[in-house]
Write a protein that holds these residues in place. Structure first.
Motif, PDB file in Angstrom:
ATOM      1  N   VAL A  33      36.773  37.734  37.721  1.00 58.03           N
ATOM      2  CA  VAL A  33      36.330  37.486  39.098  1.00 58.03           C
ATOM      3  C   VAL A  33      35.117  38.329  39.471  1.00 58.03           C
ATOM      4  O   VAL A  33      34.507  38.127  40.521  1.00 58.03           O
ATOM      5  CB  VAL A  33      37.486  37.721  40.095  1.00 58.03           C
ATOM      6  N   TYR A  34      34.771  39.279  38.613  1.00 61.35           N
ATOM      7  CA  TYR A  34      33.565  40.063  38.788  1.00 61.35           C
ATOM      8  C   TYR A  34      33.197  40.666  37.443  1.00 61.35           C
ATOM      9  O   TYR A  34      34.062  41.149  36.711  1.00 61.35           O
ATOM     10  CB  TYR A  34      33.762  41.202  39.802  1.00 61.35           C
ATOM     11  N   ASN A  35      31.934  40.607  37.094  1.00 59.29           N
ATOM     12  CA  ASN A  35      31.509  41.234  35.844  1.00 59.29           C
ATOM     13  C   ASN A  35      30.069  41.699  35.936  1.00 59.29           C
ATOM     14  O   ASN A  35      29.166  40.918  36.221  1.00 59.29           O
ATOM     15  CB  ASN A  35      31.651  40.274  34.660  1.00 59.29           C
ATOM     16  N   ASP A  36      29.864  42.988  35.703  1.00 63.92           N
ATOM     17  CA  ASP A  36      28.525  43.560  35.661  1.00 63.92           C
ATOM     18  C   ASP A  36      28.397  44.497  34.460  1.00 63.92           C
ATOM     19  O   ASP A  36      27.763  45.549  34.543  1.00 63.92           O
ATOM     20  CB  ASP A  36      28.212  44.302  36.963  1.00 63.92           C
ATOM     21  N   ILE A  37      29.032  44.095  33.348  1.00 64.89           N
ATOM     22  CA  ILE A  37      28.926  44.843  32.099  1.00 64.89           C
ATOM     23  C   ILE A  37      28.047  44.039  31.152  1.00 64.89           C
ATOM     24  O   ILE A  37      28.354  42.883  30.861  1.00 64.89           O
ATOM     25  CB  ILE A  37      30.303  45.091  31.460  1.00 64.89           C
ATOM     26  N   GLN A  61      30.202  48.600  45.549  1.00 60.92           N
ATOM     27  CA  GLN A  61      30.853  47.489  46.241  1.00 60.92           C
ATOM     28  C   GLN A  61      30.714  46.217  45.404  1.00 60.92           C
ATOM     29  O   GLN A  61      29.649  45.952  44.842  1.00 60.92           O
ATOM     30  CB  GLN A  61      30.220  47.278  47.620  1.00 60.92           C
ATOM     31  N   VAL A  62      31.781  45.451  45.326  1.00 65.39           N
ATOM     32  CA  VAL A  62      31.760  44.211  44.562  1.00 65.39           C
ATOM     33  C   VAL A  62      32.268  43.069  45.423  1.00 65.39           C
ATOM     34  O   VAL A  62      33.077  43.261  46.332  1.00 65.39           O
ATOM     35  CB  VAL A  62      32.625  44.314  43.283  1.00 65.39           C
ATOM     36  N   GLU A  63      31.757  41.891  45.139  1.00 64.07           N
ATOM     37  CA  GLU A  63      32.226  40.662  45.791  1.00 64.07           C
ATOM     38  C   GLU A  63      32.808  39.770  44.715  1.00 64.07           C
ATOM     39  O   GLU A  63      32.127  39.449  43.734  1.00 64.07           O
ATOM     40  CB  GLU A  63      31.078  39.959  46.496  1.00 64.07           C
ATOM     41  N   PHE A  64      34.073  39.383  44.882  1.00 65.89           N
ATOM     42  CA  PHE A  64      34.763  38.614  43.857  1.00 65.89           C
ATOM     43  C   PHE A  64      34.460  37.119  43.968  1.00 65.89           C
ATOM     44  O   PHE A  64      33.983  36.640  45.008  1.00 65.89           O
ATOM     45  CB  PHE A  64      36.274  38.851  43.967  1.00 65.89           C
ATOM     46  N   LEU A  65      34.737  36.403  42.892  1.00 74.15           N
ATOM     47  CA  LEU A  65      34.621  34.954  42.946  1.00 74.15           C
ATOM     48  C   LEU A  65      35.486  34.407  44.070  1.00 74.15           C
ATOM     49  O   LEU A  65      36.545  34.965  44.378  1.00 74.15           O
ATOM     50  CB  LEU A  65      35.073  34.333  41.621  1.00 74.15           C
ATOM     51  N   ALA A  66      35.063  33.318  44.692  1.00 71.51           N
ATOM     52  CA  ALA A  66      35.851  32.723  45.772  1.00 71.51           C
ATOM     53  C   ALA A  66      37.237  32.350  45.269  1.00 71.51           C
ATOM     54  O   ALA A  66      37.406  31.851  44.152  1.00 71.51           O
ATOM     55  CB  ALA A  66      35.143  31.486  46.308  1.00 71.51           C
TER      56      ALA A  66
END
Length: 279
Positions: A33-37, A61-66
């Motif tokens: 639902v979130y990836n920044d690697i 801060q992260v924003e997850f997939l809907a």
């Protein structure tokens, strides 16, 4: 780019016990639902130091997939600069292949307020991880300006630190956006500073936990979004005013949003991935 936490030891311990028991019941079916690697993971990434910049907690801060998500598994990329013998900055780093060390890391999930400030704690979990030392200096491949670094064949480059990943589970329902932080102790900082009279403090290579950093990503997430990326904002708890972009104007020693300042944080955010179950 290489960058003090209030007394949370009791709270962290309580949260760890609850999370550890409940995590065993979480579903194995998870969605990213979130990836920044970055993939593939390079030999090392820019990183945020703790001991060197008197920090005890760092995050973004992260924003997850809907969707509706719960029970996340958080993967955090770390950067290890410690050697078994010698130092990365003296060019004499020596590490027997496969050498590891163990140290506890705490990951926390907070609500993000409308003004992007840190809201209430959603979940927290701690775990002791077995982590690698950085490899020995490669005197054949890494010369000149790279002297003393280790060589990554996969990246075809020399590095001072080594990037690696740790994974921990949390028990919580995820909001649309959240602040994820990493915290751990060093000689002088953290919920339980280890002090400078420890056995490792007297060794030339120092204490391994003082050379442990949180790795940073500079590219946009491949899943979800980083709401504060490009606004030069990060979340940090440091005892030193100069570590903050705002010079500590909004206070030190608490985990808070750092005010933006030209050229301070840039595009950097913690290199994190979050998987979660639908529900």
């Amino acid at each position: 780019m290489t960058r003090r936490i209030p007394k949370l030891a009791a709270a962290m311990l309580a949260a760890t016990i609850v999370s550890a028991v409940a995590a065993g019941t979480a579903s194995a079916e998870k969605t990213v639902v979130y990836n920044d690697i970055p993939s593939p993971l390079p030999g090392n990434l820019a990183s945020q130091p703790f001991q060197a910049q008197q920090a005890a907690e760092f995050g973004g801060q992260v924003e997850f997939l809907a969707g509706t998500w719960k029970n996340p598994i958080v993967t955090v990329t770390m950067s290890r600069w410690a050697c078994v013998t010698g130092n990365w900055n003296k060019g004499d780093c020596g590490t027997l292949k496969g050498s590891t060390l163990s140290w506890p890391i705490t990951v926390s999930l907070y609500n993000a307020e409308p003004d992007n400030s840190v809201g209430t704690l959603i979940a927290r979990s701690s775990k002791t991880f077995k982590m690698p030392y950085r490899p020995s200096a490669n005197y054949a491949k890494c010369t000149g300006a790279d002297a003393g670094k280790w060589y990554s064949g996969a990246s075809n480059a020399c590095f001072n630190g080594k990037a690696f990943k740790i994974t921990i589970g949390l028990v919580a329902k995820l909001p649309a956006k959240a602040i994820i932080s990493v915290a751990y102790n060093t000689s002088g900082y953290g919920a339980e500073p280890q002090g400078y009279a420890t056995a490792c403090s007297s060794k030339p290579e120092g204490c391994f936990y003082d050379s442990l950093n949180v790795a940073l990503a500079e590219e946009s997430p491949t899943a979800g979004a980083a709401p504060t990326r490009g606004e030069e904002k990060a979340y940090i708890n440091s005892a030193t005013p100069g570590v903050y972009c705002d010079g500590g104007a909004a206070g030190t020693g608490t985990f808070r949003l750092d005010s933006p300042s030209a050229g301070c944080w840039g595009e950097y955010q913690p290199a994190i991935e979050v998987k979660a179950a639908a529900g």
